[in-house]
Design a protein around this motif. Structure first.
Motif, PDB file in Angstrom:
ATOM      1  N   ASP A 207       0.843  -1.195   0.000  1.00 22.90           N
ATOM      2  CA  ASP A 207       0.000   0.000   0.000  1.00 22.90           C
ATOM      3  C   ASP A 207       0.881   1.249   0.000  1.00 22.90           C
ATOM      4  N   PRO A 208       1.244   1.757  -1.184  1.00 21.83           N
ATOM      5  CA  PRO A 208       2.125   2.941  -1.243  1.00 21.83           C
ATOM      6  C   PRO A 208       1.521   4.186  -0.591  1.00 21.83           C
ATOM      7  N   GLU A 209       0.205   4.315  -0.602  1.00 16.20           N
ATOM      8  CA  GLU A 209      -0.420   5.491   0.017  1.00 16.20           C
ATOM      9  C   GLU A 209      -0.346   5.411   1.539  1.00 16.20           C
ATOM     10  N   LYS A 210      -0.543   4.224   2.082  1.00 15.95           N
ATOM     11  CA  LYS A 210      -0.505   4.046   3.534  1.00 15.95           C
ATOM     12  C   LYS A 210       0.925   4.038   4.061  1.00 15.95           C
ATOM     13  N   ARG A 211       1.851   3.434   3.305  1.00 13.96           N
ATOM     14  CA  ARG A 211       3.261   3.329   3.729  1.00 13.96           C
ATOM     15  C   ARG A 211       4.174   3.831   2.611  1.00 13.96           C
ATOM     16  N   PRO A 212       4.160   5.112   2.340  1.00 14.39           N
ATOM     17  CA  PRO A 212       4.941   5.624   1.186  1.00 14.39           C
ATOM     18  C   PRO A 212       6.437   5.396   1.313  1.00 14.39           C
ATOM     19  N   LYS A 213       6.972   5.338   2.529  1.00 15.88           N
ATOM     20  CA  LYS A 213       8.413   5.190   2.698  1.00 15.88           C
ATOM     21  C   LYS A 213       8.883   3.750   2.491  1.00 15.88           C
ATOM     22  N   THR A 214       7.997   2.812   2.618  1.00 13.59           N
ATOM     23  CA  THR A 214       8.406   1.406   2.533  1.00 13.59           C
ATOM     24  C   THR A 214       7.756   0.650   1.375  1.00 13.59           C
ATOM     25  N   ASP A 215       6.611   1.136   0.882  1.00 12.61           N
ATOM     26  CA  ASP A 215       5.869   0.360  -0.111  1.00 12.61           C
ATOM     27  C   ASP A 215       5.921   0.939  -1.519  1.00 12.61           C
ATOM     28  N   THR A 216       6.633   2.040  -1.725  1.00 13.41           N
ATOM     29  CA  THR A 216       6.789   2.560  -3.084  1.00 13.41           C
ATOM     30  C   THR A 216       7.886   1.780  -3.804  1.00 13.41           C
ATOM     31  N   HIS A 217       7.784   1.763  -5.138  1.00 18.89           N
ATOM     32  CA  HIS A 217       8.790   1.139  -6.008  1.00 18.89           C
ATOM     33  C   HIS A 217       8.891  -0.375  -5.822  1.00 18.89           C
ATOM     34  N   VAL A 218       7.876  -1.011  -5.264  1.00 19.10           N
ATOM     35  CA  VAL A 218       7.916  -2.462  -5.092  1.00 19.10           C
ATOM     36  C   VAL A 218       7.653  -3.141  -6.432  1.00 19.10           C
ATOM     37  N   GLN A 219       8.494  -4.088  -6.764  1.00 17.14           N
ATOM     38  CA  GLN A 219       8.385  -4.810  -8.028  1.00 17.14           C
ATOM     39  C   GLN A 219       8.432  -6.320  -7.781  1.00 17.14           C
ATOM     40  N   PHE A 220       7.675  -7.043  -8.624  1.00 16.26           N
ATOM     41  CA  PHE A 220       7.727  -8.499  -8.633  1.00 16.26           C
ATOM     42  C   PHE A 220       8.109  -8.963 -10.039  1.00 16.26           C
TER      43      PHE A 220
ATOM     44  N   MET B 198      11.253 -10.518  -5.681  1.00 11.04           N
ATOM     45  CA  MET B 198      10.639  -9.278  -5.200  1.00 11.04           C
ATOM     46  C   MET B 198      11.758  -8.324  -4.806  1.00 11.04           C
ATOM     47  N   TYR B 199      11.585  -7.058  -5.124  1.00  9.17           N
ATOM     48  CA  TYR B 199      12.592  -6.057  -4.785  1.00  9.17           C
ATOM     49  C   TYR B 199      11.968  -4.670  -4.880  1.00  9.17           C
ATOM     50  N   ARG B 200      12.683  -3.684  -4.373  1.00  4.48           N
ATOM     51  CA  ARG B 200      12.298  -2.277  -4.537  1.00  4.48           C
ATOM     52  C   ARG B 200      13.391  -1.596  -5.353  1.00  4.48           C
ATOM     53  N   LEU B 201      12.987  -1.009  -6.469  1.00  3.88           N
ATOM     54  CA  LEU B 201      13.953  -0.390  -7.372  1.00  3.88           C
ATOM     55  C   LEU B 201      13.497   1.014  -7.705  1.00  3.88           C
ATOM     56  N   ASP B 202      14.264   1.985  -7.223  1.00  2.00           N
ATOM     57  CA  ASP B 202      13.968   3.382  -7.537  1.00  2.00           C
ATOM     58  C   ASP B 202      14.471   3.634  -8.948  1.00  2.00           C
ATOM     59  N   ASP B 203      13.541   3.617  -9.889  1.00  2.00           N
ATOM     60  CA  ASP B 203      13.872   3.670 -11.313  1.00  2.00           C
ATOM     61  C   ASP B 203      13.150   4.857 -11.914  1.00  2.00           C
TER      62      ASP B 203
END
Length: 898
Positions: free
Chosen positions: A446-459, A735-740
């Motif tokens: 949930d990027p809106e609820k947890r913007p610092k941890t749930d943004t840029h999540v990719q599978f 699964m990973y988080r990639l600021d792209d």
């Protein structure tokens, strides 16, 4: 003539003067010998044995002489010697004589030459050479005139009508029909900026406005290359390139090159230069499916062609050299060298060069050139709506596979359309994988609820059939029209502990080296490892040694202390149990004992690409600092599922063009591991999922279906994997988080502490959940096959400081055989390695050794900063209580493992 010789008249009257005259006439030479076959008497004295004829008088003598001369002429043959008689003719085979010595008839082509002897007879005269040359030129001119009259000038309107490509599912039903993302639109020369025209002239053909349109040397090179079987070169002039672009058939044959030559000549003679330029720019391919300058302007900058500025024109002219390598968006799926970074550097360099050439050629003022100091970065790619969802990823993957695995057709050919491509993708499985990822994402991220941890999540994910190598499903991202990187392909996400099966396979196949022998004798002194009998030190912060017992250090002299997941101490542990709980220390030390080159070779033999594996001999190599794709991970585990038979994953079964098959998959599998090795790897991985306490129990399937698999998490909690298989299907999920960012300039993997509301993300969480949900659907209705029972393999090996059992434990307590023997073997082996004997041997391993007080979980799975083959990330601030691979410990830096 002897058969028809007249009967001589009987002599009449006296034999005086008349008879003497007749005798003299008869004795006079009459030429060369007559042909014996004709019965003609010769003039040779030696052959005159017949009785001398008698003649009646002078009149008869004259007639006889005349008859002799006629016979001599007839015997002379067809030679050109002039007289019919005499020996000067030489003989029947002499020059100037025909067969039988007759004078020769005059020939139109005097070859072999009649009046020469020996080798000169076979040398053609200058008249003959000149005649032949003139005849050849005349024939060539006649053929050229006919060809010139028959060929037609190219019609741009026809070239613009590219057909669609039809992509089919594995069962032959239609998936999508597309000829490219952007259709060509023909525009007149008045709508094409002068800067665009001048850019291609300066870059490709400076003499365009003056030349005849044909470069004979360029065509000669192309024909020569074809004759050698090499690649043909493109047209050397803009006119020739226009003709090449506009020809509907792109087959590299002599016939097509011949046609191209005469069409180019005709175009150069009959068309005005502005029309040729417009034709060239309207038929050229600019990448991203864009044919023609108008489509290119809209594709890359979102404007009409007439609105392009000189800087943008210079960039579009750059693309004409090859969009695969000059589009800043990159296309590594077609060529690993076509990365975003490399392409941007190439395009910037050529763009700058073209602008400078335009100034040199007088096409651009220096002051105007000075305005364009910044590279005109084009817009991100846009996808056709029908290529949304997973379809765009499937099409891109199949397209890249076909281009890379055929010797005839290029990306440009494919963009022109007309191909029918039957893929390996199964519609049901693709939809099932997409649904599994989507549901897990919506339920937890949930990027809106947890913007610092749930943004840029990719599978990302991929599913491969072990028995065929077919890629039956992939998950490339949320939508191919919005997220352009295919997550099923190589993304840079490290695989963590899912790499450990390759270490185990290498240990069973190649064995560990004898520490008492040098590396030269290593191959002869190796001991193949049993996963159940062998024991390794599983202690946290274990000081890693080279195979010969020396403490391993990097080039700075720093030691490597290996951390376990959650700083767990496992003491002595067999390799099956170490795999089951994903202990790091045993596999790092095992990799050093076997040798990093052997581990690397085992990974490649299983199916990973060598360029996805780091170089060097860093100990963390064995716990997953490599970054292969999900497709390759699924394919390599499929090698173990199919008893050691390796098949490269593939996505295209066959391709047809105009109903004719032009490609068919026919690669042969390879047996890279013995069946007993592959089956033992599978059996150990089955413990990870099927036995209590395994890290992958969350991936168990309904109805007790057998599953083998492995979890993996990397340092810094930046990526998490689950790779597992049944006998029929192998699937990898990451699964990973990639600021792209939009321009892909700052690709940065982010930590996943707190992502999805969980303290940490590890392979047993979301990746295993997705794997289970997908495989439940994919395997529905399939027979629940069991894996083969493995045969015992290898010998007991004791590593990492674990002492081997004493060979004679019964000799010491000989006086007290009842109690002491039972206590000594049970207590001493358990205490000895753990703080006393082991720590003394490892120089204070419990506290990390002098100057190494220990610390939180390490972020860098590659080990120490500055070590070859390692990452250079700083350590995290918090540890990971449950997951994370890799990490050496230098001064307390360490890693976790799962």
């Amino acid at each position: 003539m002897s058969e028809h010789r007249r009967k001589q008249p009987q002599p009449q009257g006296g034999q005086g003067g008349g008879r003497a005259a007749a005798r003299r006439a008869a004795q006079r030479p009459t030429g060369r010998r007559a042909d014996p076959s004709r019965g003609v008497p010769t003039a040779s004295h030696s052959d005159s044995h017949e009785p001398e004829p008698s003649y009646g008088g002078r009149a008869e003598a004259r007639k006889a002489a005349q008859r002799g001369r006629r016979r001599g002429a007839e015997g002379g043959g067809a030679g050109a010697g002039g007289h019919g008689g005499g020996r000067r003719g030489g003989g029947p085979d002499g020059p100037g004589r025909g067969r039988g010595g007759r004078p020769g008839k005059k020939r139109l082509i005097d070859y072999p030459r009649h009046d020469k002897y020996g080798w000169r007879r076979w040398m053609p005269s200058w008249k003959l050479v000149t005649g032949l040359f003139i005849g050849f030129l005349g024939g060539l001119m006649a053929a050229g005139s006919i060809a010139y009259a028959l060929v037609e000038k190219p019609q741009v309107s026809l070239a613009s009508k590219a057909q669609n490509n039809v992509y089919l599912w594995d069962d032959g039903t239609p998936m999508v029909s597309t000829g490219g993302e952007v259709n060509r639109q023909i525009v007149g020369i008045e709508q094409i900026p002068a800067a665009m025209q001048n850019a291609v002239i300066s870059a490709e053909n400076k003499t365009f406005r003056e030349d005849s349109g044909v470069d004979p040397m360029g065509i000669g090179r192309a024909v020569f290359n074809m004759a050698k079987g090499g690649q043909t070169q493109g047209g050397s002039t803009i006119t020739q390139q226009f003709v090449k672009n506009a020809m509907l058939s792109q087959d590299q044959t002599f016939k097509r090159k011949f046609e191209e030559l005469f069409i180019s000549i005709k175009v150069g003679a009959d068309m005005e230069k502005p029309d040729i330029m417009a034709g060239y720019l309207n038929t050229s391919y600019y990448g991203r499916g864009a044919y023609g300058i108008q489509a290119a302007a809209r594709t890359y900058y979102g404007v009409d062609a007439r609105e392009l500025n000189p800087s943008q024109c210079a960039f579009l002219a750059t693309l004409l050299k090859g969009a695969t390598y000059y589009d800043p968006n990159g296309n590594p799926s077609i060529d690993a060298n076509a990365t975003q970074k490399s392409n941007t550097e190439r395009a910037t360099k050529r763009w700058r060069w073209i602008l400078d050439e335009m100034v040199k050629d007088g096409h651009l003022e220096a002051a105007e050139r000075a305005k364009y100091g910044k590279f005109p970065m084009p817009d991100p790619p846009k996808k056709n709506a029908q290529l949304g969802g997973q379809v765009g990823y499937l099409v891109d993957l199949a397209k890249a596979y076909f281009i890379n695995n055929n010797d005839k057709y290029t990306a440009e050919d494919l963009a022109k359309g007309g191909f029918e491509i039957k893929t390996t993708f199964n519609k049901k499985k693709v939809n099932a994988l997409n649904k599994a990822v989507t549901e897990i994402y919506k339920a937890n991220i949930d990027p809106e609820k947890r913007p610092k941890t749930d943004t840029h999540v990719q599978f990302g994910g991929a599913s491969v059939e072990p028995s065929t190598g077919k890629i039956v499903a992939i998950y490339g991202g949320q939508d191919a029209t919005k997220h352009f990187t295919n997550n099923a392909d190589q993304t840079g996400a490290q695989v963590g502990s899912t790499f450990k099966p390759y270490v185990l396979a290498a240990a069973m196949r190649d064995g560990v080296r004898d520490p008492e022998l040098g590396p030269e004798q290593g191959a002869e002194s190796r001991t193949k490892v049993s996963p159940d009998k062998s024991e390794y030190n599983g202690k946290n912060k274990l000081k890693i040694k080279d195979y010969n017992g020396d403490i391993w250090t990097n080039e700075k002299g720093e030691e490597w202390h290996q951390r376990n997941d959650g700083d767990e101490n496992y003491e002595d542990i067999n390799l099956r149990e170490a795999m089951k709980v994903s202990a790091n220390s045993p596999f790092v030390q095992l990799g050093m004992d076997v040798g990093i080159p052997q581990v690397r070779e085992a990974a490649v033999d299983a199916g990973l690409l060598a360029d996805s594996l780091p170089g060097g001999s860093n100990p963390s190599f064995s716990i997953g600092i490599a970054d292969p794709s999900a497709i390759r991970m699924a394919g390599s585990y499929a090698t173990f599922a199919d008893n050691g038979t390796q098949r490269d994953p593939y996505s295209v079964q066959e391709v047809k063009k105009e109903g004719v098959r032009v490609f068919k998959y026919d690669k042969k599998p390879q047996s890279t591991f013995d069946a007993d090795i592959a089956q033992n790897v599978t059996d150990v991985l089955k413990s990870v999922v099927m036995e209590k306490g395994g890290t992958g129990t969350s991936a168990q399937l309904p109805d007790g279906r057998e599953v083998a698999g492995k979890t993996g998490t990397t340092d810094g909690n930046k990526s998490a994997w689950f790779v597992g298989y049944t006998p029929q299907l192998s699937t990898a999920i990451d699964m990973y988080r990639l600021d792209d960012d939009a321009e892909n300039k700052n690709r940065k993997f982010l930590e996943m502490y707190g992502t999805g509301g969980q303290d940490t993300i590890h392979g047993a969480s979301f990746p295993a959940d997705i794997w289970r949900e997908y495989m439940t659907v994919a395997m529905k209705g399939k027979e629940a096959l069991k894996f083969p029972e493995p045969s015992p393999i290898g010998e007991a090996v004791y590593g990492g400081g674990v002492p081997s059992p004493e060979p004679t434990p019964t000799e010491q307590p000989s006086e007290k055989p009842s109690e002491k023997p039972s206590e000594s073997p049970s207590e001493e082996p358990s205490e000895s390695p753990s703080p006393t004997e082991s720590c003394e041997q490892w120089n204070g391993c419990e506290d990390g050794g002098p100057g190494n007080p220990g610390g939180p979980g390490g972020e860098d799975p590659g080990g120490v900063i500055g070590d070859p083959g390692s990452s250079t990330s700083p350590p995290p601030e918090t540890g990971d209580p449950e997951g994370g691979d890799g990490g050496g410990l230098f001064g307390g830096q360490g890693g976790r493992g799962q």
